[in-house]
Scaffold this active site. Structure first.
Site, PDB file in Angstrom:
ATOM      1  N   TRP A 102     -28.998  -4.803 -15.889  1.00  0.00           N
ATOM      2  CA  TRP A 102     -30.094  -4.401 -16.771  1.00  0.00           C
ATOM      3  C   TRP A 102     -29.588  -4.011 -18.144  1.00  0.00           C
ATOM      4  CZ3 TRP A 102     -34.352  -6.503 -15.630  1.00  0.00           C
ATOM      5  CH2 TRP A 102     -34.678  -6.733 -14.305  1.00  0.00           C
ATOM      6  N   ASP A 171     -32.548   3.813 -20.523  1.00  0.00           N
ATOM      7  CA  ASP A 171     -33.401   3.120 -19.572  1.00  0.00           C
ATOM      8  C   ASP A 171     -33.234   3.858 -18.241  1.00  0.00           C
ATOM      9  OD1 ASP A 171     -34.600   1.493 -17.726  1.00  0.00           O
ATOM     10  OD2 ASP A 171     -33.429  -0.307 -18.193  1.00  0.00           O
ATOM     11  N   LYS A 195     -40.962   2.292  -9.661  1.00  0.00           N
ATOM     12  CA  LYS A 195     -39.964   2.682  -8.646  1.00  0.00           C
ATOM     13  C   LYS A 195     -40.158   4.140  -8.226  1.00  0.00           C
ATOM     14  CE  LYS A 195     -37.096  -0.556 -11.064  1.00  0.00           C
ATOM     15  NZ  LYS A 195     -37.125  -1.701 -10.163  1.00  0.00           N
TER      16      LYS A 195
HETATM   17  N1  PMP Z   1     -34.290  -1.739 -16.174  1.00  0.00           N
HETATM   18  C1  PMP Z   1     -33.980  -1.397 -14.922  1.00  0.00           C
HETATM   19  C2  PMP Z   1     -32.893  -0.378 -14.692  1.00  0.00           C
HETATM   20  C3  PMP Z   1     -34.684  -1.973 -13.851  1.00  0.00           C
HETATM   21  O1  PMP Z   1     -34.370  -1.635 -12.591  1.00  0.00           O
HETATM   22  C4  PMP Z   1     -35.704  -2.923 -14.117  1.00  0.00           C
HETATM   23  C5  PMP Z   1     -36.512  -3.542 -13.012  1.00  0.00           C
HETATM   24  N2  PMP Z   1     -35.901  -3.723 -11.811  1.00  0.00           N
HETATM   25  C6  PMP Z   1     -35.953  -3.266 -15.439  1.00  0.00           C
HETATM   26  C7  PMP Z   1     -35.241  -2.646 -16.442  1.00  0.00           C
HETATM   27  C8  PMP Z   1     -37.020  -4.263 -15.780  1.00  0.00           C
HETATM   28  O2  PMP Z   1     -38.235  -3.661 -15.591  1.00  0.00           O
HETATM   29  P1  PMP Z   1     -39.636  -4.386 -15.799  1.00  0.00           P
HETATM   30  O3  PMP Z   1     -39.762  -5.378 -14.706  1.00  0.00           O
HETATM   31  O4  PMP Z   1     -40.592  -3.248 -15.712  1.00  0.00           O
HETATM   32  O5  PMP Z   1     -39.613  -5.024 -17.137  1.00  0.00           O
END
Ligand code: PMP
Length: 360
Positions: A102, A171, A195
């Site tokens: 991520w 994030d 989550k």
């Molecule tokens: N950052 C992290 C740490 C994540 O776990 C996720 C989703 N698994 C995201 C970003 C992306 O999130 P979204 O699908 O809400 O764009």
């Protein structure tokens, strides 16, 4: 009704009490004769929800009047773009830590917008790990330092936050409100809700108010934090029902005893699972460095991919769902966020022992 143990990484398990409460109000919200989903976002019923959600989040995070809470859409992926769009001025550099999948995506997006310095890169490390403080090569006068506090795919989590001069941008999608932190130390925190704090469709942003001044007037209004802050996230129609669920989840967190209590429960759940991995004589192998192991996403491997497939299939038949690792890395991932019950962890540990006996 038969609820399973849902180990999904997200959207993930929600507290059953929250679902039941939402269900009880679904068709006729508090006697209004209509669902909250059918009401104006400027009416008094929704206003009470929105106001309480903001107040509860600020209180749980210990944030003062120098912070503002925004409800955005577009997920954490949207924030990968909006953060640099709003905070990274021309001629400036933003520092990013790349510790996993991520963080890497956040960097890719930021590079489309401005100058990025990757201050530390452990994204390819095996076992997966977070950078140490001394490994970071920071830019003097950087616009901000971006971190991912929990790498959902690799199963690693920052146990202490970097101490830096630049505003810290985090994030926290996969560990928000799972432990007490000095939240006011951050410049901006964002998290997709799906989550730990609610359903998909709403993204939480907590931003220090002085950073709002960085938003250029040239950015389209819908993408400008300053516009959303001035309108209390009602510049356009917000995802009202998702915010309602976030509000119910914040109440639930209070009922559990707050972040200290949840953190202790989360740590105990994770420790129990890691002990099962470590006590298997090498049959199960953790993929994250021990000191950086996540309390939210427990990742491990079996002796072969065939056995992993069998494990996921048989676990699913035993009502232990969603254990397949992310498609990019394979293996097993047990996501055990705030609302995931301890009994489900115990059930998985029993299943792991029994599976090893049959297939060891
Ligand atoms: N950052 C992290 C740490 C994540 O776990 C996720 C989703 N698994 C995201 C970003 C992306 O999130 P979204 O699908 O809400 O764009």
């Amino acid at each position: 009704m038969s609820r399973v143990y849902n180990f999904s990484a997200g959207p993930a398990v929600l507290p059953e009490e929250v679902l039941v409460e939402a269900q009880s109000q679904l068709v006729d919200y508090k006697g209004a004769g209509m669902s909250l989903m059918e009401m104006s976002h400027r009416g008094k019923e929704y206003d009470a929800v929105h106001t309480e959600a903001v107040a509860n989040l600020k209180r749980l995070m210990g944030l003062g009047d120098d912070f503002t809470i925004l409800f955005q859409t577009g997920g954490a992926s949207g924030q990968f773009a909006l953060v640099p769009l709003n905070l990274l001025g021309a001629g400036q550099t933003a520092d990013y830590i790349n510790a996993g999948s991520w963080g890497a995506k956040a960097i890719k997006e930021a590079k489309n917008i401005g100058t990025v310095n990757v201050a530390a890169d452990t994204s390819k490390a095996k076992p997966s790990r977070m950078p140490k403080a001394g490994e970071m090569k920071l830019t003097p006068g950087a616009s901000y330092l971006h971190i991912t506090t929990n790498e959902t795919i690799e199963g690693t989590q920052m146990k202490s936050m970097p101490d830096v001069e630049a505003p810290l941008v985090a994030d926290m999608s996969s560990d928000i409100l799972s432990r007490p932190l000095n939240f006011s130390k951050f410049g901006l925190i964002y998290a997709g809700a799906q989550k730990n704090i609610g359903p998909a469709g709403v993204t939480l942003v907590a931003i220090r108010k002085d950073l709002l001044e960085r938003s250029s007037e040239k950015i389209p209004a819908i993408f400008r934090y300053k516009v959303h802050a001035a309108e209390n996230s009602l510049y356009n129609t917000p995802p009202c029902f998702a915010i309602y669920l976030v509000m119910l989840v914040t109440r639930w967190i209070d009922q559990q005893g707050g972040l200290d209590k949840l953190a202790a429960l989360n740590a105990a759940k994770a420790a129990h699972l890691y002990a099962a991995v470590d006590g298997s004589g090498g049959y199960y192998r953790g993929t994250a460095a021990v000191e950086d192991r996540s309390d939210m996403n427990v990742t491990f491997r079996l002796p072969s991919e065939e056995l992993e497939e069998k494990f996921v299939k048989e676990a699913s038949a035993a009502k232990l769902k969603g254990l397949k690792g992310h498609r990019s890395v394979g293996g097993i991932r047990a996501s055990i966020y705030n609302a995931f019950p301890r009994a489900g962890v115990d059930a998985l540990v029993s299943f792991m022992r029994e599976f090893q006996q049959r297939n060891g």
